[in-house]
Write a protein that holds these residues in place. Structure first.
Motif, mmCIF file in Angstrom:
data_model
loop_
_atom_site.group_PDB
_atom_site.id
_atom_site.type_symbol
_atom_site.label_atom_id
_atom_site.label_comp_id
_atom_site.label_asym_id
_atom_site.label_seq_id
_atom_site.Cartn_x
_atom_site.Cartn_y
_atom_site.Cartn_z
ATOM 1 N N LEU A 180 0.826 -1.205 0.000
ATOM 2 C CA LEU A 180 0.000 0.000 0.000
ATOM 3 C C LEU A 180 0.863 1.260 0.000
ATOM 4 O O LEU A 180 0.651 2.187 -0.795
ATOM 5 C CB LEU A 180 -0.918 0.001 1.220
ATOM 6 N N ILE A 181 1.856 1.312 0.897
ATOM 7 C CA ILE A 181 2.689 2.506 0.994
ATOM 8 C C ILE A 181 3.545 2.670 -0.257
ATOM 9 O O ILE A 181 3.673 3.783 -0.800
ATOM 10 C CB ILE A 181 3.553 2.451 2.268
ATOM 11 N N ALA A 182 4.121 1.574 -0.751
ATOM 12 C CA ALA A 182 5.000 1.661 -1.924
ATOM 13 C C ALA A 182 4.246 2.150 -3.156
ATOM 14 O O ALA A 182 4.793 2.899 -3.976
ATOM 15 C CB ALA A 182 5.636 0.303 -2.199
ATOM 16 N N HIS A 183 2.995 1.737 -3.301
ATOM 17 C CA HIS A 183 2.217 2.118 -4.479
ATOM 18 C C HIS A 183 1.555 3.489 -4.337
ATOM 19 O O HIS A 183 0.984 3.993 -5.311
ATOM 20 C CB HIS A 183 1.148 1.059 -4.779
ATOM 21 N N MET A 184 1.615 4.077 -3.162
ATOM 22 C CA MET A 184 0.984 5.378 -2.960
ATOM 23 C C MET A 184 1.992 6.481 -2.699
ATOM 24 O O MET A 184 1.613 7.603 -2.367
ATOM 25 C CB MET A 184 -0.020 5.287 -1.800
ATOM 26 N N THR A 185 3.277 6.177 -2.808
ATOM 27 C CA THR A 185 4.310 7.199 -2.681
ATOM 28 C C THR A 185 5.036 7.323 -4.011
ATOM 29 O O THR A 185 5.072 6.377 -4.805
ATOM 30 C CB THR A 185 5.315 6.836 -1.573
ATOM 31 N N HIS A 186 5.624 8.480 -4.240
ATOM 32 C CA HIS A 186 6.312 8.735 -5.505
ATOM 33 C C HIS A 186 7.715 9.268 -5.218
ATOM 34 O O HIS A 186 7.878 10.228 -4.472
ATOM 35 C CB HIS A 186 5.523 9.752 -6.346
ATOM 36 N N GLY A 187 8.684 8.612 -5.813
ATOM 37 C CA GLY A 187 10.050 9.040 -5.619
ATOM 38 C C GLY A 187 10.618 8.566 -4.294
ATOM 39 O O GLY A 187 9.946 7.883 -3.514
ATOM 40 N N PRO A 188 11.860 8.948 -3.996
ATOM 41 C CA PRO A 188 12.497 8.519 -2.746
ATOM 42 C C PRO A 188 11.849 9.187 -1.539
ATOM 43 O O PRO A 188 11.212 10.230 -1.645
ATOM 44 C CB PRO A 188 13.951 8.972 -2.918
ATOM 45 N N GLY A 189 12.032 8.582 -0.397
ATOM 46 C CA GLY A 189 11.485 9.129 0.833
ATOM 47 C C GLY A 189 11.824 8.241 2.007
ATOM 48 O O GLY A 189 12.458 7.183 1.852
ATOM 49 N N ARG A 190 11.378 8.649 3.178
ATOM 50 C CA ARG A 190 11.699 7.951 4.419
ATOM 51 C C ARG A 190 10.424 7.356 5.011
ATOM 52 O O ARG A 190 9.389 8.018 5.047
ATOM 53 C CB ARG A 190 12.341 8.939 5.393
ATOM 54 N N ILE A 191 10.521 6.110 5.452
ATOM 55 C CA ILE A 191 9.375 5.426 6.077
ATOM 56 C C ILE A 191 9.714 5.139 7.535
ATOM 57 O O ILE A 191 10.738 4.514 7.832
ATOM 58 C CB ILE A 191 9.037 4.100 5.361
ATOM 59 N N ALA A 192 8.854 5.571 8.446
ATOM 60 C CA ALA A 192 9.028 5.290 9.873
ATOM 61 C C ALA A 192 8.156 4.105 10.274
ATOM 62 O O ALA A 192 7.016 3.975 9.809
ATOM 63 C CB ALA A 192 8.665 6.522 10.697
ATOM 64 N N VAL A 193 8.698 3.258 11.114
ATOM 65 C CA VAL A 193 7.959 2.089 11.603
ATOM 66 C C VAL A 193 7.871 2.178 13.125
ATOM 67 O O VAL A 193 8.891 2.306 13.816
ATOM 68 C CB VAL A 193 8.646 0.770 11.186
ATOM 69 N N PHE A 194 6.642 2.120 13.643
ATOM 70 C CA PHE A 194 6.410 2.157 15.084
ATOM 71 C C PHE A 194 5.862 0.798 15.519
ATOM 72 O O PHE A 194 4.881 0.300 14.959
ATOM 73 C CB PHE A 194 5.449 3.275 15.440
ATOM 74 N N ILE A 195 6.492 0.227 16.513
ATOM 75 C CA ILE A 195 6.123 -1.100 17.001
ATOM 76 C C ILE A 195 5.878 -0.994 18.496
ATOM 77 O O ILE A 195 6.553 -0.225 19.194
ATOM 78 C CB ILE A 195 7.241 -2.118 16.661
ATOM 79 N N GLY A 196 4.883 -1.692 18.999
ATOM 80 C CA GLY A 196 4.601 -1.622 20.424
ATOM 81 C C GLY A 196 5.714 -2.221 21.250
ATOM 82 O O GLY A 196 6.263 -1.604 22.161
ATOM 83 N N ASN A 197 6.058 -3.470 20.914
ATOM 84 C CA ASN A 197 7.087 -4.205 21.654
ATOM 85 C C ASN A 197 7.548 -5.345 20.752
ATOM 86 O O ASN A 197 6.724 -6.066 20.205
ATOM 87 C CB ASN A 197 6.495 -4.741 22.963
ATOM 88 N N HIS A 198 8.857 -5.520 20.611
ATOM 89 C CA HIS A 198 9.371 -6.555 19.708
ATOM 90 C C HIS A 198 9.015 -7.960 20.173
ATOM 91 O O HIS A 198 9.137 -8.911 19.391
ATOM 92 C CB HIS A 198 10.890 -6.430 19.562
ATOM 93 N N ARG A 199 8.584 -8.115 21.407
ATOM 94 C CA ARG A 199 8.222 -9.457 21.891
ATOM 95 C C ARG A 199 6.813 -9.876 21.495
ATOM 96 O O ARG A 199 6.428 -11.009 21.724
ATOM 97 C CB ARG A 199 8.391 -9.544 23.407
#
Length: 344
Positions: A180-199
């Motif tokens: 979804l994100i790859a097909h809705m963005t154009h050109g280079p950019g930065r993607i942030a990922v927020f995770i609750g807890n890696h466990r």
């Protein structure tokens, strides 16, 4: 109209009048399936004694007490989980299920393990949403040894003694978010990922598969290291606020844990043109997510269909009770829904 008689009911149900009399009197044994058959017929023809038949059905069918250990009573999403689970228990027709919904706010492994064992002591089976940890695994092992099945719900557990897992395919969920994100963005950019807890296995797997897709199909996008929110909206707010202040090429945010309200609060504080340039994908849907979708701030929410997931969870728990230890973990994968601003 003439009131339906016992003979009418027996004819409609395909049983003898003596069978109907035995059900109504409650003095003799009648198979539960037969009682259900007569109850359905009584409802169809408007039989006056349907209440007595329903009472007999409740007394003749199997009864189960099921425990559900959910998280964070303050989060509306988990309150919704609890509501849908209760509805699924009460909707069953072949048995009587007494749900015990417990919310744990202190998310330390020791506290979760203690609450899990306490539920298991008073229930026939327990479902749990929890981070994967050796202390939690030991609690699952102890309950298994006592004949109390533990079912991992939404996020799986590594304990081999768990009886089942019920939830989404998190590998597919992460790759869908990336698509979804790859097909809705154009050109280079930065993607942030927020995770609750890696466990939380569900979050860690989604994170890994998101990165897998991006490496394969969108190498022009830079995926930042995952930032843990610890399921706290205020923590998510501070991190997004800082990110927006220090970068000018942010084009996407994936949040696979709690904290969506904090993310939305931070985005509302930036100019609309900046906000519109950021694609935001999150998991599951509660009131805050619905609001963000309606405002066009959230690109998509990848959600468990709660009615179906709750029904499958309850059915699976009963199967683990009635079938006993089969030597392998039952896997029940539910297809997730994609909710956008256009179909919310």
């Amino acid at each position: 109209m003439r009131r339906p008689t016992i003979a009418d009911l027996a004819k409609e149900a395909g049983v003898s009048t003596s069978t109907v009399n035995r059900i109504l009197s409650g003095t003799a044994s009648v198979k539960g399936t037969t009682v259900q058959q007569v109850q359905a017929a009584a409802e169809r023809i408007g039989f006056y004694g349907v209440g007595a038949i329903e009472d007999r059905l409740r007394k003749s069918v199997p009864k189960y007490r099921l425990g559900f250990l959910l998280q964070q009573s303050s989060r509306e999403l988990y309150q919704l989980f609890g509501k849908k689970i209760t509805e699924a228990c009460h909707a069953r027709r072949d048995d009587v299920v007494d749900p015990v919904i417990d919310f744990v706010d202190l998310l330390t492994p020791e506290n979760i393990a203690g609450r899990l064992k306490a539920l298991g002591a008073n229930c026939d089976a327990v479902a749990v949403v929890a981070a994967d940890h050796p202390v939690v695994a030991q609690a699952i092992r102890e309950l298994h040894e006592k004949g109390k099945p533990v079912i991992a719900y939404i996020t799986d557990q590594s304990a081999r003694e768990r009886a089942a897992y019920v939830g989404a395919d998190n590998w597919k969920m992460g790759r869908t978010a990336a698509w979804l994100i790859a097909h809705m963005t154009h050109g280079p950019g930065r993607i942030a990922v927020f995770i609750g807890n890696h466990r939380y296995q569900c979050q860690d797997v989604s994170d890994a598969s998101f990165r897998s897709y991006m490496r394969e199909h969108a190498p022009h996008l830079t995926i930042e290291d995952s930032r843990p929110t610890h399921e706290e909206p205020n923590q998510a707010y501070r991190m997004v606020k800082e990110l927006l202040a220090t970068t000018d090429d942010l084009t996407g945010i994936l949040i696979v844990g709690g904290g969506i309200s904090g993310v939305l609060r931070a985005l509302r504080e930036v100019p609309p043109e900046r906000r519109r340039s950021i694609r935001l994908v999150c998991r599951d849907i509660g009131p805050e997510t619905r609001k963000g979708l309606s405002e066009g701030m959230i690109t998509a929410a990848l959600c468990h269909p709660l009615e179906q997931t709750s029904a499958v969870l309850v059915q699976t728990m009963i199967e683990t009770i009635t079938q006993g230890a089969l030597g392998s973990t039952i896997q029940r994968t539910i297809a997730f829904e994609i909710v956008t601003p256009e179909n919310v």
